[in-house]
Design a protein around this motif. Structure first.
Motif, mmCIF file in Angstrom:
data_model
loop_
_atom_site.group_PDB
_atom_site.id
_atom_site.type_symbol
_atom_site.label_atom_id
_atom_site.label_comp_id
_atom_site.label_asym_id
_atom_site.label_seq_id
_atom_site.Cartn_x
_atom_site.Cartn_y
_atom_site.Cartn_z
ATOM 1 N N GLY A 280 -4.169 -5.801 2.534
ATOM 2 C CA GLY A 280 -4.089 -7.179 2.955
ATOM 3 C C GLY A 280 -2.711 -7.605 3.420
ATOM 4 O O GLY A 280 -2.567 -8.633 4.081
ATOM 5 N N GLU A 281 -1.681 -6.823 3.087
ATOM 6 C CA GLU A 281 -0.320 -7.195 3.478
ATOM 7 C C GLU A 281 0.023 -6.721 4.881
ATOM 8 O O GLU A 281 0.617 -7.451 5.664
ATOM 9 C CB GLU A 281 0.692 -6.633 2.475
ATOM 10 C CG GLU A 281 0.666 -7.327 1.117
ATOM 11 C CD GLU A 281 1.886 -7.014 0.289
ATOM 12 O OE1 GLU A 281 2.993 -6.932 0.865
ATOM 13 O OE2 GLU A 281 1.745 -6.817 -0.934
ATOM 14 N N CYS A 282 -0.316 -5.485 5.186
ATOM 15 C CA CYS A 282 0.057 -4.935 6.502
ATOM 16 C C CYS A 282 -1.123 -4.768 7.441
ATOM 17 O O CYS A 282 -0.940 -4.396 8.607
ATOM 18 C CB CYS A 282 0.763 -3.593 6.344
ATOM 19 S SG CYS A 282 -0.321 -2.238 5.787
ATOM 20 N N ALA A 283 -2.358 -5.023 6.952
ATOM 21 C CA ALA A 283 -3.567 -4.898 7.790
ATOM 22 C C ALA A 283 -3.669 -3.513 8.420
ATOM 23 O O ALA A 283 -3.944 -3.373 9.611
ATOM 24 C CB ALA A 283 -3.590 -5.984 8.849
ATOM 25 N N THR A 284 -3.414 -2.477 7.612
ATOM 26 C CA THR A 284 -3.517 -1.050 7.981
ATOM 27 C C THR A 284 -2.387 -0.591 8.911
ATOM 28 O O THR A 284 -2.404 0.555 9.359
ATOM 29 C CB THR A 284 -4.866 -0.691 8.629
ATOM 30 O OG1 THR A 284 -4.930 -1.209 9.962
ATOM 31 C CG2 THR A 284 -6.032 -1.216 7.817
ATOM 32 N N ARG A 285 -1.394 -1.428 9.178
ATOM 33 C CA ARG A 285 -0.309 -1.012 10.074
ATOM 34 C C ARG A 285 0.705 -0.121 9.368
ATOM 35 O O ARG A 285 1.541 0.489 10.009
ATOM 36 C CB ARG A 285 0.377 -2.240 10.661
ATOM 37 C CG ARG A 285 -0.552 -3.081 11.543
ATOM 38 C CD ARG A 285 0.204 -4.237 12.166
ATOM 39 N NE ARG A 285 -0.658 -5.038 13.000
ATOM 40 C CZ ARG A 285 -1.239 -6.172 12.628
ATOM 41 N NH1 ARG A 285 -1.025 -6.628 11.397
ATOM 42 N NH2 ARG A 285 -2.014 -6.848 13.442
ATOM 43 N N CYS B 133 0.816 -1.223 0.000
ATOM 44 C CA CYS B 133 0.000 0.000 0.000
ATOM 45 C C CYS B 133 0.841 1.261 0.000
ATOM 46 O O CYS B 133 0.302 2.370 0.037
ATOM 47 C CB CYS B 133 -0.927 0.007 1.204
ATOM 48 S SG CYS B 133 -0.069 0.020 2.804
ATOM 49 N N GLY B 134 2.169 1.120 -0.019
ATOM 50 C CA GLY B 134 3.033 2.291 -0.017
ATOM 51 C C GLY B 134 3.054 3.040 1.296
ATOM 52 O O GLY B 134 3.450 4.198 1.356
ATOM 53 N N GLY B 135 2.621 2.374 2.389
ATOM 54 C CA GLY B 135 2.620 3.031 3.693
ATOM 55 C C GLY B 135 1.330 3.763 4.009
ATOM 56 O O GLY B 135 1.262 4.467 5.001
ATOM 57 N N ARG B 136 0.305 3.590 3.165
ATOM 58 C CA ARG B 136 -0.973 4.270 3.433
ATOM 59 C C ARG B 136 -1.837 3.485 4.423
ATOM 60 O O ARG B 136 -2.618 4.063 5.161
ATOM 61 C CB ARG B 136 -1.744 4.453 2.130
ATOM 62 C CG ARG B 136 -1.082 5.364 1.112
ATOM 63 C CD ARG B 136 -1.978 5.584 -0.102
ATOM 64 N NE ARG B 136 -2.248 4.340 -0.805
ATOM 65 C CZ ARG B 136 -1.534 3.891 -1.841
ATOM 66 N NH1 ARG B 136 -0.493 4.593 -2.264
ATOM 67 N NH2 ARG B 136 -1.825 2.762 -2.439
ATOM 68 N N TRP C 153 -4.055 1.399 3.240
ATOM 69 C CA TRP C 153 -5.226 1.027 2.443
ATOM 70 C C TRP C 153 -4.844 0.989 0.966
ATOM 71 O O TRP C 153 -3.831 1.554 0.555
ATOM 72 C CB TRP C 153 -6.380 2.013 2.648
ATOM 73 C CG TRP C 153 -6.000 3.465 2.458
ATOM 74 C CD1 TRP C 153 -5.615 4.342 3.419
ATOM 75 C CD2 TRP C 153 -5.934 4.196 1.213
ATOM 76 N NE1 TRP C 153 -5.312 5.568 2.870
ATOM 77 C CE2 TRP C 153 -5.510 5.510 1.520
ATOM 78 C CE3 TRP C 153 -6.195 3.862 -0.119
ATOM 79 C CZ2 TRP C 153 -5.351 6.487 0.535
ATOM 80 C CZ3 TRP C 153 -6.031 4.828 -1.094
ATOM 81 C CH2 TRP C 153 -5.613 6.134 -0.759
ATOM 82 N N VAL C 154 -5.656 0.305 0.188
ATOM 83 C CA VAL C 154 -5.473 0.237 -1.261
ATOM 84 C C VAL C 154 -6.820 0.513 -1.923
ATOM 85 O O VAL C 154 -7.873 0.407 -1.292
ATOM 86 C CB VAL C 154 -4.946 -1.152 -1.702
ATOM 87 C CG1 VAL C 154 -3.550 -1.390 -1.159
ATOM 88 C CG2 VAL C 154 -5.894 -2.255 -1.241
ATOM 89 N N MET C 155 -6.777 0.895 -3.191
ATOM 90 C CA MET C 155 -8.001 1.117 -3.944
ATOM 91 C C MET C 155 -8.405 -0.180 -4.646
ATOM 92 O O MET C 155 -7.587 -0.833 -5.280
ATOM 93 C CB MET C 155 -7.801 2.232 -4.978
ATOM 94 C CG MET C 155 -7.510 3.597 -4.368
ATOM 95 S SD MET C 155 -8.858 4.203 -3.317
ATOM 96 C CE MET C 155 -10.178 4.352 -4.529
ATOM 97 N N ARG C 156 -9.650 -0.563 -4.495
ATOM 98 C CA ARG C 156 -10.163 -1.760 -5.159
ATOM 99 C C ARG C 156 -11.373 -1.379 -6.017
ATOM 100 O O ARG C 156 -12.184 -0.529 -5.630
ATOM 101 C CB ARG C 156 -10.555 -2.817 -4.130
ATOM 102 C CG ARG C 156 -9.399 -3.278 -3.253
ATOM 103 C CD ARG C 156 -9.755 -4.543 -2.501
ATOM 104 N NE ARG C 156 -8.739 -4.899 -1.527
ATOM 105 C CZ ARG C 156 -7.588 -5.507 -1.802
ATOM 106 N NH1 ARG C 156 -7.321 -5.820 -3.067
ATOM 107 N NH2 ARG C 156 -6.723 -5.796 -0.861
#
Length: 239
Positions: free
Chosen positions: A203-208, A183-186, A188-191
């Motif tokens: 899904g990779e960092c679970a918003t962390r 997500c580039g550190g955000r 979140w991602v756009m779906r």
């Protein structure tokens, strides 16, 4: 570690020295053929995946008790030394693959020291860990929704080949950035859903927001790498 608070880093180093000093007392009293050069606290490691994340330092040492001293006697002596130094101490039993260990756990101001001894082996294991401290501001501070800095530029990476700690390699997942590559550190991602797009938790960092492999450090200790992870660094096989 770029962006680290100097005061926080100095406090963590002070805690590491304090824990090491206590471990030295225990090791020299409880074991034979002492090699204190092996007792070293490495670079801070992430203790959790919060934002801002907290970091601690840790070390481990294994020695042997004298042949004339029992495991119970070693544990009792460790309890006495630690309590005399002002630590809160508890004793428990832990089964590790059929081997029963007596575990002396000492806690003081968030730091811990563990001494493990067993009748099944002359080995005595010492583990020390500092309290966890926040070393830098939240990763999201001063960033735009796109995960960039307020000036619209990509944030500086946590580590580069030039700033690696000796004995470490750039994280193979984030290449030293420290940010979640998904997500580039955000966080979140756009779906795409039908004809519209919406934000969804990463899904990779679970918003962390930090890299799930190095937990934001940007680097990995070579001696901690698994066989699988070493496959990402073919140059290590040439050493």
């Amino acid at each position: 570690m770029d962006g680290t608070s100097r005061a926080a880093r100095e406090e963590l180093e002070r805690l590491a020295r304090s824990v090491r000093e206590q471990m030295v007392v225990l090791i020299t009293d409880l074991t034979v053929r002492v090699h204190l050069r092996r007792l070293a606290f490495g670079e801070p490691k992430a203790a959790d995946r919060s934002d801002p994340s907290r970091h601690h330092c840790s070390a481990m040492y294994q020695g042997n008790r004298p042949a004339s001293v029992t495991a119970a006697g070693t544990a009792s002596r460790a309890v006495s030394l630690l309590r005399a130094a002002g630590w809160e101490v508890t004793v428990s039993q832990e089964d590790d693959d059929g081997r029963l260990w007596t575990v002396v756990l000492a806690q003081r101001d968030g730091s811990t020291v563990r001494v493990l001894t067993s009748d099944d082996t002359p080995a005595v294991v010492f583990r020390g860990q500092t309290a966890a401290l926040v070393l830098r501001p939240p990763q999201s501070a001063g960033q735009s929704p796109a995960g960039q800095s307020a000036a619209g530029q990509e944030p500086e990476p946590e580590r580069t080949p030039e700033s690696l700690t000796p004995g470490y390699v750039l994280c193979y997942e984030c290449d030293g950035a420290g940010r979640c590559p998904g997500c580039g550190g955000r966080g979140w991602v756009m779906r795409t859903s039908g004809l519209s797009e919406r934000r969804s938790r990463c899904g990779e960092c679970a918003t962390r927001k930090v890299c799930p492999i190095c937990w934001g450090a940007g680097q990995l200790a070579i001696f901690d790498l698994s066989t699988y992870q070493r496959g990402y660094y073919p140059e290590l096989e040439q050493d």
